[in-house]
Design an enzyme around this catalytic site. Structure first.
Site, short mmCIF file in Angstrom:
data_model
loop_
_atom_site.label_atom_id
_atom_site.label_comp_id
_atom_site.label_asym_id
_atom_site.label_seq_id
_atom_site.Cartn_x
_atom_site.Cartn_y
_atom_site.Cartn_z
N GLN A 116 0.83 -1.14 -0.15
CA GLN A 116 -0.09 -0.15 0.08
C GLN A 116 0.88 1.34 0.15
OE1 GLN A 116 -2.74 -1.73 3.37
NE2 GLN A 116 -3.86 -0.17 2.43
N HIS A 125 1.42 -8.91 4.94
CA HIS A 125 0.33 -7.90 4.92
C HIS A 125 -0.50 -8.10 3.50
CE1 HIS A 125 -1.09 -3.98 6.74
NE2 HIS A 125 -1.87 -4.35 5.68
N ASN A 175 -0.82 -9.77 9.39
CA ASN A 175 -1.82 -8.99 9.53
C ASN A 175 -3.12 -9.14 8.97
OD1 ASN A 175 -2.22 -5.67 9.84
ND2 ASN A 175 -3.19 -6.09 7.73
N GLU A 176 -3.77 -9.26 10.12
CA GLU A 176 -5.54 -9.75 9.84
C GLU A 176 -5.66 -10.86 9.04
OE1 GLU A 176 -7.26 -5.00 9.69
OE2 GLU A 176 -6.75 -6.00 8.06
N ASN A 201 -6.55 -4.45 15.35
CA ASN A 201 -6.67 -3.67 14.32
C ASN A 201 -8.25 -3.41 14.62
OD1 ASN A 201 -4.28 -3.65 13.64
ND2 ASN A 201 -4.86 -4.38 11.54
N GLU A 224 -3.70 -0.81 14.45
CA GLU A 224 -4.64 -0.04 13.21
C GLU A 224 -5.67 0.58 13.97
OE1 GLU A 224 -5.02 -1.48 9.56
OE2 GLU A 224 -3.38 -2.45 9.37
N SER A 276 -5.26 2.33 -1.05
CA SER A 276 -6.38 1.42 -0.27
C SER A 276 -6.76 0.37 -1.30
CB SER A 276 -7.58 2.42 0.02
OG SER A 276 -8.74 1.45 0.45
N TRP A 277 -6.92 -1.00 -0.68
CA TRP A 277 -7.09 -2.31 -1.46
C TRP A 277 -8.25 -2.28 -2.26
CZ3 TRP A 277 -2.83 -5.42 -1.00
CH2 TRP A 277 -2.06 -5.10 -0.08
N LYS A 300 -9.93 7.39 -0.93
CA LYS A 300 -10.22 7.23 0.65
C LYS A 300 -8.72 7.47 1.60
CE LYS A 300 -12.25 4.10 3.75
NZ LYS A 300 -12.85 2.86 3.98
N TYR A 351 -6.33 8.27 4.86
CA TYR A 351 -6.27 7.95 6.18
C TYR A 351 -5.05 8.69 6.84
CZ TYR A 351 -9.52 3.93 6.27
OH TYR A 351 -10.70 3.00 6.10
#
EC number: 3.2.1.85
Length: 467
Positions: free
Chosen positions: A19, A116, A159-160, A297, A375, A428-429, A435, A437
């Site tokens: 990203q 990630h 990650n996630e 997150n 996050e 952003s994916w 968008k 942040y």
């Protein structure tokens, strides 16, 4: 009245290789599934993203200037092993050594993630983590990194895991774009926690330097009507899908009776069978008390109501408020509580959910040791004016979440730091570049950085430890 955070609290910013780095085809980097998936399905790509590959000295200098003393960085697996295994790419190795040296120079502690969302294409097209061979490839990659990058003090494996399986096999917004396949969803979750456990066991057995943990996305689930048992059950089942299945495997080394009953119900209704082996649980049990920390997150909570129909999920990728839909056969449907604010992307803003999630971890998984909020942040269509962004809504969002972290610490939770998503604006994916942040606005054409109002506010908080 202001609330305090501990003196040794980390005020961080988060990034991710795919990203932020750009440079997706240079210096020997191998392809990842996202390269082709974005070209075929979306109107944007991850080139140049925030050009972190070249701009990292600028970003780390900004960290130093704005009181940011921690940064989440992920290593691009295919930058180290272009095919996921086999030959090492020396230019990739050199890049991360230089990056970590710059972190040290700027007194910013790197928290380094091994995966990630960016499995190398060669492995991804061969089943990704549904293929058990790829578990071993991941562990070998982890071993290489632990030994090569001994300057790193904090490692996270994945990650996630939740949103990976969710994106790949439930919503279909991640490659390979499969929808509503619960067998693949749960098997992916299981195999990835197994890969995590194997990496943790190796890390501790070999006595590598530093600490190791995992980062989980933990959206809190509430019943729409707490007095309706069917709504309560819908919230429980959705929590199992997104949170409990993964947390149980990580911190209990097994799936609790309640968790497996829920999983079996979902698979019975939607079809599917899992491959859970005895040796898997030996590995999971060996690792369950070895995690040095849990990264949480947290962006939002969801309210779940009963639902009798077929599965239909519509992901809001454009910021057209109210366009999302989430209803799952045999589970329930998300139903927005109109009294609670939400973003244009239908993410419900509910700081209390973070407090409740931390409390849940503390109660249900007392061997968690410590927590970092890895996050949290507000995605917005930022308006750039006067060489800045007057992002009061973002400041308000961060403040509210830091306040409940302070409350959780006061009530006995061991929370050691906070990483805002994201340090600077990144790709952003599923939303591209609209968008944003970041604390720092990125002009994606010139790659120039501009501190937003929130950056100055965050600096003050990091200095005073008060919100």
């Amino acid at each position: 009245m202001s609330k305090k955070l501990p003196e040794d609290f980390i005020f961080g910013g988060a990034t991710a290789a795919y990203q932020a780095e750009g440079a997706i085809k240079i210096d020997g980097k191998g392809p990842v599934a996202w390269d082709k998936f974005l070209e075929e399905n979306y109107w944007y790509t991850a080139e140049p993203a925030s050009d972190f590959y070249h701009q990292y000295p600028v970003d780390l200098k900004l960290c130093e200037e704005f009181g940011i003393n921690g940064i989440r960085i992920s290593i691009a697996w295919s930058r180290i092993f272009p095919n996921g295994y086999g030959e090492v790419n020396p230019k990739g190795v050199e890049f991360y050594h230089k990056l970590f040296a710059e972190c040290k120079k700027r007194k910013v502690e790197p928290f380094v993630t091994l995966h990630h969302f960016d499995t190398p294409e060669v492995l991804h097209s061969n089943g990704d983590f549904l293929n058990r061979e790829n578990i071993e490839h991941f562990v070998n990659y982890a071993k290489f990194c632990f030994e090569e990058f001994s300057e790193v003090n904090y490692w996270t494996t994945f990650n996630e895991i939740g949103p990976i399986g969710d994106g790949q096999y439930l919503v279909g917004k991640f490659p390979p774009g499969i929808k509503y396949d619960f067998e693949k969803l749960f098997q992916s979750h299981h195999n990835m926690v197994l890969a995590h456990a194997k990496a943790v066991n190796l890390f501790k057995k070999n006595g590598y330097h530093g600490e190791i943990g995992m980062v989980c996305a933990l959206p809190t689930k509430y019943p729409y009507d707490p007095n309706n048992p069917k709504d309560v059950r819908a919230a429980e089942l959705d929590d199992i899908i997104h949170n409990k299945f993964i947390l149980d495997a990580t911190f209990k080394g097994e799936y609790s009776k309640n968790t497996m009953e829920g999983v079996n119900h979902i698979l019975q209704v939607n079809g599917g069978k899992l491959d859970l082996r005895e040796e898997d649980f030996e590995e999971l049990k060996a690792a369950k008390d070895l995690n040095d920390f849990l990264g949480i997150n947290y962006y939002m909570s969801d309210w779940m109501a009963e639902y009798d129909g077929e599965t239909e999920i519509i992901h809001n990728a454009t910021g057209n408020k109210g366009s999302s839909k989430y209803q799952i056969k045999g589970v329930g449907q998300r139903k927005a509580n109109e009294s609670i604010p939400r973003t244009d992307w239908d993410w419900i803003i509910y700081p209390q959910g973070l407090y409740d999630q931390i409390s849940r971890v503390k109660k249900d998984y007392p061997n968690y040791k410590k927590i970092y909020i890895t996050e949290n942040g507000l995605g917005y269509k930022d308006v750039f004016e006067d060489n800045t962004v007057y992002d009061d809504a973002r400041i308000d969002y961060i403040r509210q979440h830091l306040e409940v972290i302070s409350d959780a610490i006061k009530d006995g939770a061991n929370v050691k730091g906070y990483f805002l998503w994201s340090l600077m604006d990144v790709f952003s994916w599923s939303n591209g570049y609209e968008k944003r942040y970041g604390l720092f606005y990125v002009d994606f054409e010139t790659q120039k950085r501009y501190p937003k109002k929130s950056a100055y506010w965050y600096k003050k908080v990091s200095e005073t430890k008060e919100v």
